[in-house]
Write a protein that holds these residues in place. Structure first.
Motif, mmCIF file in Angstrom:
data_model
loop_
_atom_site.group_PDB
_atom_site.id
_atom_site.type_symbol
_atom_site.label_atom_id
_atom_site.label_comp_id
_atom_site.label_asym_id
_atom_site.label_seq_id
_atom_site.Cartn_x
_atom_site.Cartn_y
_atom_site.Cartn_z
ATOM 1 N N ILE A 164 0.751 -1.168 0.090
ATOM 2 C CA ILE A 164 0.185 0.135 -0.066
ATOM 3 C C ILE A 164 0.842 1.175 -0.206
ATOM 4 C CG2 ILE A 164 -1.481 1.213 1.276
ATOM 5 C CD1 ILE A 164 -2.844 -1.431 2.227
ATOM 6 N N GLU A 165 2.138 1.042 0.783
ATOM 7 C CA GLU A 165 2.878 2.324 0.875
ATOM 8 C C GLU A 165 3.521 2.663 -0.418
ATOM 9 O OE1 GLU A 165 3.255 4.868 2.815
ATOM 10 O OE2 GLU A 165 1.659 3.853 3.695
ATOM 11 N N ASN A 166 3.891 1.275 -1.179
ATOM 12 C CA ASN A 166 4.518 1.545 -2.713
ATOM 13 C C ASN A 166 3.527 2.142 -3.404
ATOM 14 O OD1 ASN A 166 6.867 0.378 -1.538
ATOM 15 N ND2 ASN A 166 6.326 -1.615 -2.450
ATOM 16 N N GLY A 167 2.209 1.612 -3.377
ATOM 17 C CA GLY A 167 1.475 2.213 -4.192
ATOM 18 C C GLY A 167 0.901 3.786 -4.057
ATOM 19 N N ARG A 168 1.106 4.055 -2.692
ATOM 20 C CA ARG A 168 0.939 5.655 -2.457
ATOM 21 C C ARG A 168 2.128 6.527 -3.109
ATOM 22 N NH1 ARG A 168 -1.547 7.605 1.995
ATOM 23 N NH2 ARG A 168 -1.007 5.915 3.297
ATOM 24 N N ALA A 169 3.119 5.878 -3.039
ATOM 25 C CA ALA A 169 4.241 6.606 -3.655
ATOM 26 C C ALA A 169 4.084 6.684 -5.182
ATOM 27 C CB ALA A 169 5.547 5.965 -3.342
ATOM 28 N N LEU A 170 3.717 5.601 -5.841
ATOM 29 C CA LEU A 170 3.363 5.450 -7.174
ATOM 30 C C LEU A 170 2.207 6.413 -7.682
ATOM 31 C CD1 LEU A 170 3.687 1.708 -7.458
ATOM 32 C CD2 LEU A 170 5.156 3.353 -8.984
ATOM 33 N N PHE A 171 1.193 6.687 -6.983
ATOM 34 C CA PHE A 171 -0.002 7.522 -7.216
ATOM 35 C C PHE A 171 0.387 8.612 -7.132
ATOM 36 C CE2 PHE A 171 -4.268 9.032 -6.096
ATOM 37 C CZ PHE A 171 -5.038 8.453 -6.842
ATOM 38 N N ASN A 172 1.635 9.142 -6.480
ATOM 39 C CA ASN A 172 2.023 10.516 -6.408
ATOM 40 C C ASN A 172 3.135 10.778 -7.479
ATOM 41 O OD1 ASN A 172 0.614 12.187 -4.360
ATOM 42 N ND2 ASN A 172 0.801 10.004 -3.439
ATOM 43 N N ASP A 173 3.494 9.730 -8.332
ATOM 44 C CA ASP A 173 4.640 9.713 -9.135
ATOM 45 C C ASP A 173 4.543 10.216 -10.446
ATOM 46 O OD1 ASP A 173 6.986 9.262 -10.663
ATOM 47 O OD2 ASP A 173 7.287 6.948 -9.867
ATOM 48 N N LYS A 174 4.897 11.360 -10.818
ATOM 49 C CA LYS A 174 4.656 11.932 -12.365
ATOM 50 C C LYS A 174 5.330 11.177 -13.435
ATOM 51 C CE LYS A 174 3.556 16.430 -10.644
ATOM 52 N NZ LYS A 174 3.907 17.837 -10.185
ATOM 53 N N SER A 175 6.224 10.339 -12.824
ATOM 54 C CA SER A 175 6.994 9.692 -14.188
ATOM 55 C C SER A 175 6.135 8.643 -14.681
ATOM 56 C CB SER A 175 8.417 9.302 -13.741
ATOM 57 O OG SER A 175 8.081 8.195 -13.033
ATOM 58 N N ALA A 177 3.625 10.343 -19.696
ATOM 59 C CA ALA A 177 4.631 10.679 -20.546
ATOM 60 C C ALA A 177 5.287 11.963 -20.521
ATOM 61 C CB ALA A 177 3.975 10.472 -22.189
ATOM 62 N N SER A 178 4.355 12.893 -20.119
ATOM 63 C CA SER A 178 4.905 14.348 -20.157
ATOM 64 C C SER A 178 5.942 14.307 -18.931
ATOM 65 C CB SER A 178 3.895 15.219 -20.031
ATOM 66 O OG SER A 178 3.349 15.272 -19.060
ATOM 67 N N GLY A 179 5.522 13.630 -17.737
ATOM 68 C CA GLY A 179 6.370 13.696 -16.745
ATOM 69 C C GLY A 179 5.573 14.877 -15.550
ATOM 70 N N ARG A 180 4.814 15.185 -16.097
ATOM 71 C CA ARG A 180 3.895 16.428 -15.355
ATOM 72 C C ARG A 180 2.658 16.100 -14.488
ATOM 73 N NH1 ARG A 180 3.994 19.992 -20.172
ATOM 74 N NH2 ARG A 180 6.341 20.581 -20.499
ATOM 75 N N VAL A 181 2.235 14.660 -14.788
ATOM 76 C CA VAL A 181 0.906 14.322 -14.277
ATOM 77 C C VAL A 181 0.986 13.142 -13.365
ATOM 78 C CG1 VAL A 181 -1.487 13.847 -14.968
ATOM 79 C CG2 VAL A 181 -0.199 15.587 -16.577
ATOM 80 N N SER A 182 0.398 13.244 -12.167
ATOM 81 C CA SER A 182 0.404 12.017 -11.399
ATOM 82 C C SER A 182 -0.950 11.629 -11.221
ATOM 83 C CB SER A 182 1.162 11.982 -10.122
ATOM 84 O OG SER A 182 0.436 12.838 -9.310
ATOM 85 N N CYS A 183 -1.127 10.485 -10.854
ATOM 86 C CA CYS A 183 -2.968 10.262 -10.274
ATOM 87 C C CYS A 183 -3.327 11.180 -9.433
ATOM 88 C CB CYS A 183 -2.943 8.830 -9.439
ATOM 89 S SG CYS A 183 -1.992 7.383 -10.626
ATOM 90 N N ALA A 184 -2.361 11.614 -8.523
ATOM 91 C CA ALA A 184 -2.901 12.580 -7.495
ATOM 92 C C ALA A 184 -3.236 13.881 -8.044
ATOM 93 C CB ALA A 184 -1.862 12.529 -6.602
ATOM 94 N N THR A 185 -2.759 14.117 -9.435
ATOM 95 C CA THR A 185 -3.127 15.512 -9.900
ATOM 96 C C THR A 185 -4.662 15.690 -10.129
ATOM 97 O OG1 THR A 185 -1.167 15.387 -11.325
ATOM 98 C CG2 THR A 185 -2.913 16.812 -12.147
#
Ligand code: HEC
Ligand code: HEC
Length: 248
Positions: free
Chosen positions: A26-37, A40-48
């Protein structure tokens, strides 16, 4: 083969270690959810689009572009709160059985990111499933109003589960249902969960309604016509229905 070994290793772990493994996921998932990489643009994460721990930014999108609410091609951002207890299948179309498949589609099609690994999808899914509903002090664990709920909330529930017919589709505790329904809004769509609904507008798949009053009036008109009902709902009764929805 590798997966089999991991599964075997998990089975052999004592219980607290297993719980720790899923907490870690779950912690890994939280980090990925906020990961803009992931985009493709590197500007948008799930949390956006799903800020405040997986909630909604209350906007309507085509791809990554915000469009006017009510645009038939637009899709309004749903909240992930309470995702773990939902009965409906995923996406507004309501026809994607697995949350991992849905998330893969979002990464590849909406965010134009590269193909995610199974580990990434599993961690994101574990995080999303772990998100609780917002506080609902007037509901019990089954999603029913407690005796301590205000009178208008209890009257609203009686209508919702009675003559207004809402519970034939929105069934507790998540107030959604498996399988899409055509309510005359432009095709078959998911019966969305009504938990947290006071905070998820604009409403319907395309965000066409700003207020709960409008959504309730549309739904009641649909139900009444479909069932040839001679019942009516007064303005006061509609207000009670909205009061109940706000308690979810
Ligand atoms: C550009 C905004 C945006 C981004 C970025 C975004 N989402 Fe969404 N999300 C949406 C919209 C809009 C929908 C509804 C789309 C549809 O169903 O057609 C949605 C739907 C979902 C659903 C289905 C919910 C349901 O109730 O059916 C899940 C799960 C989800 N998103 C998780 C994620 C995850 C995980 C990420 C990151 C990998 C992500 N989203 C990134 C806007 C976004
Ligand atoms: C036949 C099944 C059905 C019945 C009966 C029904 N609904 Fe719905 N409801 C839906 C579907 C499907 C949608 C989504 C429609 C769309 O997105 O175009 C929806 C959407 C909603 C929404 C908007 C939620 C959101 O997140 O956008 C609200 C609020 C709502 N219903 C309340 C009610 C109320 C109140 C009643 C009773 C008067 C009711 N519904 C009766 C199927 C139903």
């Amino acid at each position: 083969m590798k997966r089999l070994l991991v599964a075997a290793a998990l089975v052999a772990l004592p219980l607290p270690a297993l719980a720790q493994t899923s907490l870690q996921m779950i912690e890994n998932g939280r980090a990925l959810f906020n990961d803009k990489s992931l985009s493709a643009s590197g500007r948008v994460s799930c949390a956006t689009c799903h800020p405040m721990n997986g909630h909604t930014d209350n906007k309507t999108y085509v791809g990554l572009d915000v469009v006017p609410d009510g645009d038939p091609k637009g899709r309004s951002t749903p909240t992930m709160w309470g995702a773990g207890i939902r009965q409906a299948e995923w996406s507004w179309a309501g026809n994607i059985p697995s949350i991992e498949t849905n998330i893969r589609g979002i990464i590849v099609n909406r965010m134009k990111g590269s193909e995610p690994t199974k580990e990434t999808l599993d961690a994101l899914a574990a995080y999303v499933r772990s998100l609780p509903n917002g506080p609902a002090p007037f509901l019990d664990a089954d999603g029913m109003p407690r005796d301590t709920a205000p009178a208008d909330v209890r009257r609203g529930y009686a209508l919702f589960s009675g003559k207004a017919g809402c519970m034939t589709c929105h069934s507790p505790a998540s107030y959604d249902k498996k399988g899409p329904e055509d309510v005359g809004s432009g095709g078959p769509f998911k019966v969305p969960s009504l938990r947290n609904v006071s905070k998820t507008g604009p409403y319907f798949h395309d965000g066409r309604f700003k207020s709960l009053d409008e959504a309730v009036t549309f739904m009641w008109d649909f139900y009444r016509k479909k069932n040839d009902s001679k019942d009516t709902l007064s303005d006061a009764e509609k207000r009670d229905l909205v009061a109940f929805l706000r308690a979810l």
